[in-house]
Enzyme design. Sequence first.
Site, PDB file in Angstrom:
ATOM      1  N   SER A 206     -34.530 -59.743  39.104  1.00  0.00           N
ATOM      2  CA  SER A 206     -35.006 -61.123  39.178  1.00  0.00           C
ATOM      3  C   SER A 206     -33.820 -62.099  39.180  1.00  0.00           C
ATOM      4  CB  SER A 206     -35.948 -61.395  37.994  1.00  0.00           C
ATOM      5  OG  SER A 206     -36.483 -62.688  38.072  1.00  0.00           O
TER       6      SER A 206
ATOM      7  N   PHE B 182     -50.291 -65.532  37.081  1.00  0.00           N
ATOM      8  CA  PHE B 182     -49.199 -65.664  38.051  1.00  0.00           C
ATOM      9  C   PHE B 182     -49.662 -66.461  39.268  1.00  0.00           C
ATOM     10  CE2 PHE B 182     -46.541 -63.956  41.564  1.00  0.00           C
ATOM     11  CZ  PHE B 182     -45.330 -64.479  41.112  1.00  0.00           C
TER      12      PHE B 182
ATOM     13  N   TRP C  97     -42.824 -69.000  31.957  1.00  0.00           N
ATOM     14  CA  TRP C  97     -44.173 -68.561  31.559  1.00  0.00           C
ATOM     15  C   TRP C  97     -44.401 -68.889  30.081  1.00  0.00           C
ATOM     16  CZ3 TRP C  97     -45.889 -62.691  32.053  1.00  0.00           C
ATOM     17  CH2 TRP C  97     -47.281 -62.640  32.115  1.00  0.00           C
TER      18      TRP C  97
ATOM     19  N   MET D  57     -41.197 -68.263  41.710  1.00  0.00           N
ATOM     20  CA  MET D  57     -42.298 -67.393  41.296  1.00  0.00           C
ATOM     21  C   MET D  57     -42.327 -66.256  42.322  1.00  0.00           C
ATOM     22  SD  MET D  57     -43.756 -68.610  38.609  1.00  0.00           S
ATOM     23  CE  MET D  57     -43.534 -70.111  37.649  1.00  0.00           C
TER      24      MET D  57
ATOM     25  N   THR E 133     -39.124 -67.018  30.705  1.00  0.00           N
ATOM     26  CA  THR E 133     -38.920 -68.306  30.040  1.00  0.00           C
ATOM     27  C   THR E 133     -39.989 -69.318  30.452  1.00  0.00           C
ATOM     28  OG1 THR E 133     -36.636 -67.841  30.723  1.00  0.00           O
ATOM     29  CG2 THR E 133     -37.002 -69.814  29.365  1.00  0.00           C
TER      30      THR E 133
ATOM     31  N   HIS F  56     -30.960 -70.844  27.191  1.00  0.00           N
ATOM     32  CA  HIS F  56     -30.574 -69.456  27.480  1.00  0.00           C
ATOM     33  C   HIS F  56     -29.368 -69.055  26.632  1.00  0.00           C
ATOM     34  CE1 HIS F  56     -33.347 -68.797  30.709  1.00  0.00           C
ATOM     35  NE2 HIS F  56     -32.795 -69.638  31.554  1.00  0.00           N
TER      36      HIS F  56
END
Length: 349
Positions: free
Chosen positions: A194, A283, A81, A314, A79, A163
């Site tokens: 995650s 990243f 990103w 992250m 999301t 979401h």
Amino acid sequence: MADFDFSNPPIDFSELSDSSVGKKWEQHCHKVFYDEGWVRLGKIKACFARNYVRYYERIRDFQTQPDDIWVSSFPKCGTTWTQEMVYCIATDLDFEAAKIGLQKRFPYFELRANWSPNLTKIIADNVLKSNNNSSTEDENKSFFLNSFDLVDHLERPRFIKTHLHYSLLPTAMKNEQSPKMIYVARNPKDACISLYHHFCLMDGYGGSLEDFVDAFVQDTVFCGPYWTHVREYWEIRDRPNVLFIKYEDMKKDLPSVIRQTANFLGVTLTEEKVERLTEHLSFESMRKNPAVNYEDIVCNMRSLHGTFHESKFMRKGKVDSWKDEMTPEMVAKLDAWVAKNKIMGLYEK
Ligand code: PPS
């Protein structure tokens, strides 16, 4: 809101604690965050904190603007990103504007419904007041306290993160003339690992990874069922106002996804800009960018639940990081569940 009548709800719901895995999930969730427990909402039995029932109508009746840009996903599927990519493309790479916290320029629409009235009060009384830095306070106040108001008052074009399952979106988001929406999907095993770390880090989840995998495959985690979430958006992927992308494609060839998204948004980017944006979205770059790495929010969340989980928002940023931690038993459970639910053409040929 505090005297809301749960015996006459605007949407049917059942208790998550009706099942043994659901009960275990509730026990492992931190009481400061989830003091009201969890429910399954509507026909799709979407798993949310009880507070969603209070906000169901506010969400359903939310008024969109034609130039809104929405990013939707199952949690932990890329999301942030995607938000940063969309924001930068839509603003023709205004990196100066992108220094403002993402939670403010691209807020999380239904966040207010995640958190019970009690938690909101605790945040107002403690976290925000103890923040010495007044600009951080301003920036975070509406984000923490009322996401709906924050979204309502954004300057246009509004950038909105959600979401929500497609069937739980505002009615105004459900046709081909609705505002543009980018959905990002991620393979379920990476989403699972995650989300486990996110829940320990941000929400003080106290269960083991094994408990979490059990809850994930039984759809008793935040925002479950995973498959219904992905399938509902997969089915509308060909609408002209919808773009369906994958985390794995962003990892494999980010410039291509940037071009595809720019094209969808009607923006022309030079190759030089595509290159600059690819670097901005790496990243490593996002991990050290305070506007998107949520380190301030992690810090606030930790002070609320008081537990320490060694992780970062992250975290690893790679494909197949589940392989680093999952046991063969966990993988077997997930594989059986994937085999039963898989969506042909998405991750399966
Ligand atoms: S949230 O809380 O639902 O909004 O989380 P979300 O942003 O969807 O997902 C977080 C995961 O995305 C990874 N991430 C990235 N991966 C690669 N490159 C970039 N630039 C990037 N930005 C975020 C982040 O690390 C989380 O994945 P894991 O696997 O936990 O590392």
